[in-house]
Every structure is written in C-alpha cells, then in structure tokens.
Design a protein around this motif. Structure first.
Motif, PDB file in Angstrom:
ATOM      1  N   GLN A   5      -1.096  -0.749  -7.231  1.00 40.28           N
ATOM      2  CA  GLN A   5      -1.129  -1.884  -6.314  1.00 40.28           C
ATOM      3  C   GLN A   5      -0.182  -1.677  -5.134  1.00 40.28           C
ATOM      4  OE1 GLN A   5      -2.839  -5.007  -5.935  1.00 40.28           O
ATOM      5  NE2 GLN A   5      -4.212  -3.666  -7.055  1.00 40.28           N
ATOM      6  N   GLN A   6       1.000  -1.135  -5.419  1.00 42.36           N
ATOM      7  CA  GLN A   6       1.953  -0.879  -4.345  1.00 42.36           C
ATOM      8  C   GLN A   6       1.402   0.159  -3.368  1.00 42.36           C
ATOM      9  OE1 GLN A   6       2.602  -1.108  -7.517  1.00 42.36           O
ATOM     10  NE2 GLN A   6       4.094  -2.774  -7.703  1.00 42.36           N
ATOM     11  N   PHE A   7       0.740   1.183  -3.928  1.00 41.68           N
ATOM     12  CA  PHE A   7       0.157   2.222  -3.078  1.00 41.68           C
ATOM     13  C   PHE A   7      -0.947   1.640  -2.197  1.00 41.68           C
ATOM     14  CE2 PHE A   7      -3.167   5.469  -2.474  1.00 41.68           C
ATOM     15  CZ  PHE A   7      -2.439   6.391  -1.730  1.00 41.68           C
ATOM     16  N   ILE A   8      -1.817   0.825  -2.787  1.00 41.66           N
ATOM     17  CA  ILE A   8      -2.898   0.213  -2.014  1.00 41.66           C
ATOM     18  C   ILE A   8      -2.330  -0.717  -0.944  1.00 41.66           C
ATOM     19  CG2 ILE A   8      -4.873  -1.358  -2.137  1.00 41.66           C
ATOM     20  CD1 ILE A   8      -5.481   1.399  -3.162  1.00 41.66           C
ATOM     21  N   GLY A   9      -1.222  -1.400  -1.283  1.00 38.94           N
ATOM     22  CA  GLY A   9      -0.594  -2.270  -0.294  1.00 38.94           C
ATOM     23  C   GLY A   9      -0.100  -1.495   0.915  1.00 38.94           C
ATOM     24  N   ILE A  10       0.453  -0.304   0.672  1.00 38.53           N
ATOM     25  CA  ILE A  10       0.906   0.544   1.779  1.00 38.53           C
ATOM     26  C   ILE A  10      -0.281   0.995   2.622  1.00 38.53           C
ATOM     27  CG2 ILE A  10       1.984   2.751   2.348  1.00 38.53           C
ATOM     28  CD1 ILE A  10       3.709   2.419  -0.163  1.00 38.53           C
ATOM     29  N   ILE A  11      -1.350   1.410   1.940  1.00 41.81           N
ATOM     30  CA  ILE A  11      -2.547   1.847   2.659  1.00 41.81           C
ATOM     31  C   ILE A  11      -3.113   0.707   3.501  1.00 41.81           C
ATOM     32  CG2 ILE A  11      -4.931   2.615   2.388  1.00 41.81           C
ATOM     33  CD1 ILE A  11      -2.896   4.789   1.894  1.00 41.81           C
ATOM     34  N   ARG A  12      -3.108  -0.492   2.938  1.00 37.10           N
ATOM     35  CA  ARG A  12      -3.647  -1.630   3.677  1.00 37.10           C
ATOM     36  C   ARG A  12      -2.808  -1.926   4.920  1.00 37.10           C
ATOM     37  NH1 ARG A  12      -5.366  -7.508   1.096  1.00 37.10           N
ATOM     38  NH2 ARG A  12      -6.572  -8.209   2.893  1.00 37.10           N
ATOM     39  N   ALA A  13      -1.493  -1.761   4.803  1.00 36.75           N
ATOM     40  CA  ALA A  13      -0.630  -1.968   5.966  1.00 36.75           C
ATOM     41  C   ALA A  13      -0.960  -0.968   7.066  1.00 36.75           C
ATOM     42  CB  ALA A  13       0.833  -1.833   5.547  1.00 36.75           C
ATOM     43  N   LEU A  65      -3.864   0.429   7.467  1.00 39.09           N
ATOM     44  CA  LEU A  65      -5.203   0.140   7.966  1.00 39.09           C
ATOM     45  C   LEU A  65      -5.213  -1.030   8.935  1.00 39.09           C
ATOM     46  CD1 LEU A  65      -7.324   0.707   4.761  1.00 39.09           C
ATOM     47  CD2 LEU A  65      -7.116   2.174   6.754  1.00 39.09           C
ATOM     48  N   ARG A  66      -4.274  -1.944   8.783  1.00 41.43           N
ATOM     49  CA  ARG A  66      -4.187  -3.035   9.750  1.00 41.43           C
ATOM     50  C   ARG A  66      -3.898  -2.489  11.141  1.00 41.43           C
ATOM     51  NH1 ARG A  66      -0.498  -7.197   6.104  1.00 41.43           N
ATOM     52  NH2 ARG A  66      -2.180  -7.887   4.709  1.00 41.43           N
ATOM     53  N   ILE A  67      -3.106  -1.433  11.189  1.00 44.90           N
ATOM     54  CA  ILE A  67      -2.824  -0.781  12.465  1.00 44.90           C
ATOM     55  C   ILE A  67      -4.015   0.056  12.907  1.00 44.90           C
ATOM     56  CG2 ILE A  67      -1.258   0.793  13.663  1.00 44.90           C
ATOM     57  CD1 ILE A  67       0.877   0.081  11.607  1.00 44.90           C
ATOM     58  N   ALA A  68      -4.696   0.670  11.938  1.00 43.52           N
ATOM     59  CA  ALA A  68      -5.778   1.601  12.250  1.00 43.52           C
ATOM     60  C   ALA A  68      -7.094   0.918  12.577  1.00 43.52           C
ATOM     61  CB  ALA A  68      -5.997   2.552  11.068  1.00 43.52           C
ATOM     62  N   TRP A  74      -4.132   8.572   7.467  1.00 43.54           N
ATOM     63  CA  TRP A  74      -3.489   9.791   7.955  1.00 43.54           C
ATOM     64  C   TRP A  74      -3.448   9.846   9.480  1.00 43.54           C
ATOM     65  CZ3 TRP A  74      -0.203  12.738   5.754  1.00 43.54           C
ATOM     66  CH2 TRP A  74      -0.225  12.950   4.377  1.00 43.54           C
ATOM     67  N   LEU A  75      -4.536   9.448  10.119  1.00 48.34           N
ATOM     68  CA  LEU A  75      -4.566   9.482  11.578  1.00 48.34           C
ATOM     69  C   LEU A  75      -3.575   8.489  12.179  1.00 48.34           C
ATOM     70  CD1 LEU A  75      -8.382   9.881  12.274  1.00 48.34           C
ATOM     71  CD2 LEU A  75      -6.572  11.512  12.839  1.00 48.34           C
ATOM     72  N   THR A  76      -3.398   7.355  11.521  1.00 48.39           N
ATOM     73  CA  THR A  76      -2.411   6.392  11.999  1.00 48.39           C
ATOM     74  C   THR A  76      -1.005   6.973  11.927  1.00 48.39           C
ATOM     75  OG1 THR A  76      -3.801   4.554  11.266  1.00 48.39           O
ATOM     76  CG2 THR A  76      -1.485   4.071  11.680  1.00 48.39           C
ATOM     77  N   ILE A  77      -0.700   7.626  10.812  1.00 50.41           N
ATOM     78  CA  ILE A  77       0.614   8.253  10.659  1.00 50.41           C
ATOM     79  C   ILE A  77       0.817   9.331  11.719  1.00 50.41           C
ATOM     80  CG2 ILE A  77       2.039   9.680   9.142  1.00 50.41           C
ATOM     81  CD1 ILE A  77       0.705   8.271   6.770  1.00 50.41           C
ATOM     82  N   ILE A  78      -0.180  10.194  11.880  1.00 53.19           N
ATOM     83  CA  ILE A  78      -0.071  11.295  12.850  1.00 53.19           C
ATOM     84  C   ILE A  78       0.100  10.753  14.262  1.00 53.19           C
ATOM     85  CG2 ILE A  78      -1.347  13.194  13.914  1.00 53.19           C
ATOM     86  CD1 ILE A  78      -2.614  13.690  11.145  1.00 53.19           C
TER      87      ILE A  78
END
Length: 277
Positions: free
Chosen positions: A104-112, A114-117, A161-165
C-alpha cells in the motif's frame, strides 16, 4: 525598502502572468500543446510535414479537423484528467486486496508520482484521437482511456519513471545554471542577492517545459501505442471506469450526443488497426 519593492513587484508580476495564462489556457492548449502532439504523431508514424506549409499551420489544421474548436479540446482534456485519476484509484483499490506487506505504501508513492505525470498521460490520450483520425473526439478519448486502463502496468511504470527522470534532469539544469545566473546578477547594478537562485529556477523550468517534457511525452506515446497495438477495448475495464468515474460517464454521454463536423481535409496520419470507438 528596495527589497520590499522588488518582492511585491515580482509577486504582482507573477500573479498577473498567472491570471493571463489561466484565461488563455484554452488557446494555449489548442495552439501549442495539441499542435505539438500532432507533429509528434506524424513523426512517430514516419510521415513528413507537407512541403511549403508552415509546421504550426499544418499542426493546427490537424487538431482543428479532429476537435473542431478549442473549447471542445479543453473539455475533453479536463474529463480525461479526471478519468486518469480514477484509474490510479482503481489500481490502488486492487492493490489493497493483495496481502503483501508494504504494498500500500508503494502504491501510494506511485500514485503521488502519477498525479504529477497526468500532464504527460492526458496528452497521450489526445494523441490517440489525432492518430486514429477520429471524427468523434469524445468517443476516441473514451476508447483511449479504456485501452490505457487495460494496459495500466506498463503505463504506470513508465509514467512514474519518466516523471522522476524529468525532475532530476530539471534539477541538474538548475545546478548547472546557478553559477552563471549568479554571475549575471552580480554584474547588474544594485544586484539582488537571491537573483541568481531565482534566475536559475526560471531557466531550469523553461528547459524542462521546452525540451525535457516533450521528450517524456514522446516516450509515453511510443510506449502507449506499442502496448495497445492490435487490441480492442475490454468491456470489463469500461465497466470499471463507468463505476469509478462520473467524468468517464460524462465522456460517454458526450460521445453519444456528438454531432461532429466535417474535416477540412484528411492530411493526418493513417489510422491504425485499432478503431477509435
């Protein structure tokens, strides 16, 4: 007094600029963002811009043929963003059923991320309507969203990944520009101590918008079109989106009631095998 005046002058200028951009958002989306997508679609499909015709003029015509008017494009884009948020919510809900510690914590990070992406992904959805030469932009967006949902593992991973990059590269540009920006501020009369920092931020943001983000969008488009190649929309995913998102239902309603317009020409890219609706 000078520092206070500079601060309030900068704040007023920023507020005025933000207000103008807010009221011109439909025009900016129509003329710049969607036109840029249209040109990218052409290049990705191995097509060239017609000779003797300005690139901006051609891209604008392609967008006008698909969407008709700026307000239609803007409305489609806003609904698409809402549905994309619902898709990430569905993914998080599915993850809640999997008894893996820390998931759940991992998915929460991904969702954060994705809000940017979302700004990248919604352009991919618009690209689908342009690439398929859809006469009904609402139906094309609906189909593209269903295809996105049924391919969410690859799409979510690439978006994160693209958001991070993108932000890492922008931060590196900021670091590189700190020294020259500070030097420019130093030679100016009445140099402002924080000017180098501000100028470096502005330059990094400009590079991000002008160079880094188009690269990220092109990558997302390539991944998306490869993932959906030969696929048909899954009714199961359409049902999930209908149940999870009111905006998706609005999209369906507008697709059903769309009267359409007659395109001025069919100079856009050839339609792939996947139907637009």
């Amino acid at each position: 007094f000078r520092a206070t005046s500079i601060f309030w002058g900068g704040a007023a200028g920023f507020g005025l600029t933000a207000g103008v951009l807010y009221f011109l958002r439909e025009y900016i989306l129509y003329m710049v963002k969607a036109g840029h997508i249209a040109v990218l679609v052409e290049l990705m499909d191995g097509r060239s811009i017609p000779e003797g015709r300005p690139q901006i003029e051609y891209a604008t015509q392609v967008v006008r043929d698909r969407f008709g008017a700026a307000n239609v494009l803007f409305a489609v884009d806003q609904l698409v963003k809402g549905v994309l948020a619902a898709i990430t919510g569905i993914v998080q809900g599915v993850a809640a059923l999997v008894p893996i510690p820390g998931l759940q914590q991992f998915i929460g990070i991904i969702r954060a991320f994705l809000r940017i992406a979302v700004g990248f992904v919604d352009e991919v959805i618009l690209a689908y309507a342009i690439r398929t030469r859809a006469d009904n932009p609402w139906a094309a967006a609906k189909t593209a969203l269903v295809l996105y949902g049924q391919n969410y593992p690859a799409m979510l991973k690439n978006a994160a990944w693209l958001t991070i990059i993108t932000y890492v590269l922008a931060f590196l540009v900021f670091l590189v520009m700190l020294a020259p920006a500070a030097a420019v501020v130093w030679v100016l009369p009445g140099a402002w101590s924080a000017g180098g920092f501000v100028f470096a931020i502005l330059f990094a943001w400009a590079v991000k918008v002008a160079l880094i983000e188009p690269f990220a969008i092109a990558c997302m488009m390539q991944v998306y079109f490869q993932a959906i190649e030969g696929q048909e929309p899954d009714p199961v995913w359409e049902g999930r989106l209908s149940a999870a998102s009111k905006k998706f239902n609005q999209l369906k309603d507008r697709a059903s009631s769309w009267i359409g317009h007659k395109p001025s020409g069919e100079e856009g890219p050839a339609a792939p095998s996947t139907p637009p609706a």
